[in-house]
Design a protein around this motif. Structure first.
Motif, PDB file in Angstrom:
ATOM      1  N   GLY A 136       0.813  -1.227   0.000  1.00 20.79           N
ATOM      2  CA  GLY A 136       0.000   0.000   0.000  1.00 20.79           C
ATOM      3  C   GLY A 136       0.834   1.259   0.000  1.00 20.79           C
ATOM      4  N   LYS A 184       0.522   5.162   4.153  1.00 13.64           N
ATOM      5  CA  LYS A 184       1.048   4.677   5.433  1.00 13.64           C
ATOM      6  C   LYS A 184       1.127   5.832   6.423  1.00 13.64           C
ATOM      7  CE  LYS A 184       3.625   1.025   3.186  1.00 13.64           C
ATOM      8  NZ  LYS A 184       4.901   0.354   2.925  1.00 13.64           N
ATOM      9  N   LYS A 191      -4.585   1.056   7.474  1.00 12.93           N
ATOM     10  CA  LYS A 191      -3.365   1.199   6.676  1.00 12.93           C
ATOM     11  C   LYS A 191      -2.120   0.907   7.531  1.00 12.93           C
ATOM     12  CE  LYS A 191      -5.921   2.810   3.378  1.00 12.93           C
ATOM     13  NZ  LYS A 191      -6.285   1.884   2.277  1.00 12.93           N
TER      14      LYS A 191
END
Lengths: 224, 398, 143
Positions: free
Chosen positions: B73, B76, B195
């Motif tokens: 991802g 962050k 996240k």
């Protein structure tokens, strides 16, 4: 890809993403649960379903912990059973329901688990939760003195009925399931829904008693 | 071992209002150095330093960063835990008051290392008076161009000790009740808004610029085998000189309590606040390290006039008030302990009380959902081990 | 606005509650209702968050809030005498608000001023090294 797990000494296969509880159920191992419900998202709050996983410092909640390859699990070790007993004992200690007067009677999950774990009168002395009975709604009655904060009603209302009537308020020992500004339950959206009632493990939620209907049968007469 | 100011090297030296004085003290040189390195090199340096979290749990910092760096991802987060709520702790306040820039530099390096574009500082409500100072420091760092890669936002708590627990802290930033989450997933994989997130204590992050600038090898020369570097302690209670002291890890407790803080006639020391260890004077030569006793650095000293039952009772009261209430063992268990300690305090203990406390403590430690509940019974367990007689004296004889 | 969104959404709830608290010294029912509507949350959900944090209040409070630390490091340094002095000075018990609305009085857990014990907060100011004699003077500054 199958995961190999040792469950109570037996090698079993599981799927990635599966929880310890699901794996146990699939293999016929019965782990008691209270806040868990298959139709609701996991919460892990009651801690009744804890199990021992080798290498873990603490016991882990089986309803929310995913299995991992090579995991060695004990679902009924002495440590696990003792912990479950203490947890149920804690729930009973502040629970002020009186079983013989409770509509839930033998259907009560707390009572059932207490019996299975051989928990009698709790040794803990703690103040009890006393709240007034909420019987203003003709569709649902709520007696929070019997609530064990499993939040199944909150999740059932949010996730199944999609009504968002219940929420959690306050903190710690005083936390409580509330409606709006902590008012007795009597909302428009609550009419005719009743979805949460069967989700309640204790007698905290129930259908209001019909007292006006005629009861057939003989009056109870005690003769010596 | 004498005091050694590594984390606190700028405290009382620079002007916390003015970045120029920080820059004159090698400020932001570590960030400049880090930005020229590959992010993996930065993480490797932190890993090599063996820096462990200074918030109490002692998790290896570099490992945490590596997990988050490798997590999938683009979105962050870095969170700085400035929710210093442990009873008797004020060392992070001292760092924030005197050297906010080192912390900001540490956050900036962390953000670069894990690839975060956004960082939060979660500041406890009690430290609202530091908000302007902190925001001013961020603004100055931004103006000087040090925060091009990272936006730092200060979020304030609203009075909840449990929000110092990382998962509760994240829920609080998400605008929810500060309740703990079950793990796994752990924050480096799924943290703030699901996240990858790293959460580091103020002191941990303040160590970072020192490590990057001077190298892991320099850092590793201080401390013991499993506890590298220094630790900042907050000393309070029955001492003549309460305050903040920084010592090399592994220093003896006696040095801190008797030599520096000038305590006399010590009966017991609570190390690590409400969820910390309670140790008797006989153990005053214990080393302050992860191998022995440490916590987040709260050292509360009690002299011979103090009553153990009262100390433990007040501690349990605090923990019961601050329990989030989500899981059964902590919510109900702390309350049972409060009532039991009160009864003992009145001299109305029951014969079964000690055994019941011990069994309850065991379950709370094994089954609670977070570190707070797991550590909540420690004061009871420790005091029963070292001061059992004081419990037995409070049991009603009839 | 969306329920889980980061900006302007749910993620702002605590920030908005804190703003309401500092503006009107408490979080009114109207505020909760408005926030619930604008963030698409239930009233109970917003009330639940507001009631979780001890620095947020759903009941009206005085213009100034006194919070005396009642944790161990302060108690060891005679916090009880400070509690008693404040009680005498403003004539109310912890948990109460003066009839003129000038002060609310609370006891609180560790405020991180243990090196200056006994300590208290008035609004967001921290006052340390207190003695019963200092109380009247400290409180004078808050109208």
């Amino acid at each position: 890809m199958a995961l190999l797990v040792t469950l109570n000494g037996t090698q079993v296969r599981g799927r990635p993403g599966q929880t310890i509880l699901e794996l146990a159920q699939e293999n016929g191992v019965d782990i008691p649960t209270l806040c868990h419900h298959a139709d609701l998202s996991p919460l892990g709050a009651c801690r009744v379903c804890v199990v021992e996983v080798e290498g873990s410092r603490t016991l882990v909640g089986s309803c929310h912990t995913p299995i991992a390859d090579g995991m060695v699990i004990h679902t009924h070790s002495p440590k696990v059973l003792e912990s479950r007993r203490v947890i149920v004992e804690l729930l009973l200690a502040s629970h002020s329901g009186v079983c013989y007067m409770c509509d839930k009677a033998n259907m009560c999950e707390l009572r059932k688990i207490a019996a299975e774990l051989d928990v009698g009168l709790p040794r803990f002395q703690v103040r009890k939760h006393y709240y007034p009975l909420e019987d203003v709604s003709p569709y649902i009655a709520r007696d929070l003195t019997k609530c064990i904060m499993c939040r199944r009603c909150v999740r059932a209302c949010n996730e199944v009925a999609k009504h968002d009537v219940f929420a959690i308020a306050y903190r710690g020992f005083d936390s409580k399931i509330v409606v709006d500004f902590d008012q007795p339950i009597d909302k428009e959206v609550c009419r005719d829904c009743g979805v949460c009632i069967p989700f309640c493990p204790t007698g905290a939620l129930s259908q209001p008693r019909e007292t006006k209907t005629e009861k057939k049968g003989k009056p109870l007469v005690v003769t010596s | 071992m004498p005091e050694k100011r590594v984390v606190l090297k700028n405290c009382g030296v620079i002007d916390p209002q003015d970045i120029a004085s920080y820059l004159a003290a090698d400020g932001f040189k570590a960030l400049e150095k880090a930005l020229k390195l590959h992010l993996k090199q930065v993480i490797d340096e932190v890993k090599a330093s063996e820096l462990r979290g200074r918030g109490g749990a002692g998790f290896p910092c570099g490992l945490k960063w590596e997990f988050a760096s490798k997590a999938q991802g683009n979105e962050k987060y870095v969170i700085c835990n400035a929710d210093e709520g442990e009873v008797g702790t004020f060392k992070d306040r001292y760092i924030l008051e005197n050297d906010p820039f080192s912390l900001i530099e540490g956050i900036a390096i962390a953000g670069y290392a894990i690839g975060a574009k956004k960082a939060y500082i979660y500041l406890r409500a009690e430290y609202h008076f530091l908000l302007d100072l902190l925001q001013n420091a961020i603004a100055q760092a931004k103006k000087k161009g040090f925060l091009g890669h990272l936006d730092i936002e200060v979020r304030e708590g609203a009075g909840a000790y449990v929000c110092g627990e990382e998962s509760a802290l994240m829920d609080s930033i998400e605008g929810k009740r500060g309740e703990v989450r079950y793990r796994p997933p752990f924050p480096p994989t799924s943290g703030l808004w699901g996240k990858p997130t790293i959460i580091n204590n103020v002191e941990t992050l303040t160590n970072i610029p020192r490590i990057i600038l001077n190298g892991a090898e320099w850092f590793g020369k201080m401390g013991t085998e499993k506890s590298k570097g220094t630790k900042v302690f907050s000393v309070s209670g029955d001492v003549a000189k309460p305050g903040v002291y920084e010592l090399v890890l592994g220093s003896p407790l006696r040095e801190l309590v008797e030599k520096l803080a000038k305590a006399e006639k010590v009966k017991t020391v609570q190390i690590g606040g409400a969820t910390g260890r309670i140790i008797p004077y006989a153990m005053i030569d214990a080393s302050l390290s992860f191998e022995s006793v440490l916590g987040a650095g709260a050292i509360t000293v009690f002299d011979e006039s103090r009553d153990i039952i009262d100390i433990v009772g007040k501690t349990m009261e605090f923990l019961a008030e601050e329990s989030c209430g989500k899981c059964t063992p902590c919510r109900e268990g702390t309350e049972v302990m409060v009532e039991t300690m009160e009864r003992l305090g009145r001299g109305e203990g029951l014969k079964k009380d000690i055994k019941v406390l011990e069994e309850l403590a065991e379950t709370m430690m094994l089954c609670s959902m977070c570190g707070l509940g797991q550590a909540a019974p420690i004061p009871v367990v420790d005091s029963l081990e070292h001061f059992r007689g004081e419990y037995e004296n409070r049991i009603r004889q009839s | 606005m969306n329920k889980t969104g980061r900006n302007g959404g749910r993620g702002e709830l605590l920030v908005l509650l804190e703003a309401a608290q500092s503006k009107s010294a408490h979080i009114s029912r109207d505020t909760i209702t408005e926030l619930a509507e604008s963030l698409d949350l239930s009233i109970g959900e917003v009330y639940g968050v507001a009631s979780f944090y001890s620095f947020l209040s759903t009941k009206p409070q005085g213009r100034n809030i006194i919070r005396i630390c009642k944790s161990l490091p302060c108690l060891l340094k005679h916090a009880q005498t400070i509690i008693d002095s404040v009680r005498q000075e403003i004539g109310i018990l912890p948990g109460e608000t003066t009839p003129d609305g000038r002060f609310s009085f609370e006891l609180t857990n560790c405020i991180g001023a243990c090196d200056k014990a006994p300590a208290m907060m008035v609004n967001s100011d921290v006052h340390g090294d207190l003695t019963p004699k200092k109380i009247a003077k400290v409180l004078q500054a808050y109208k």
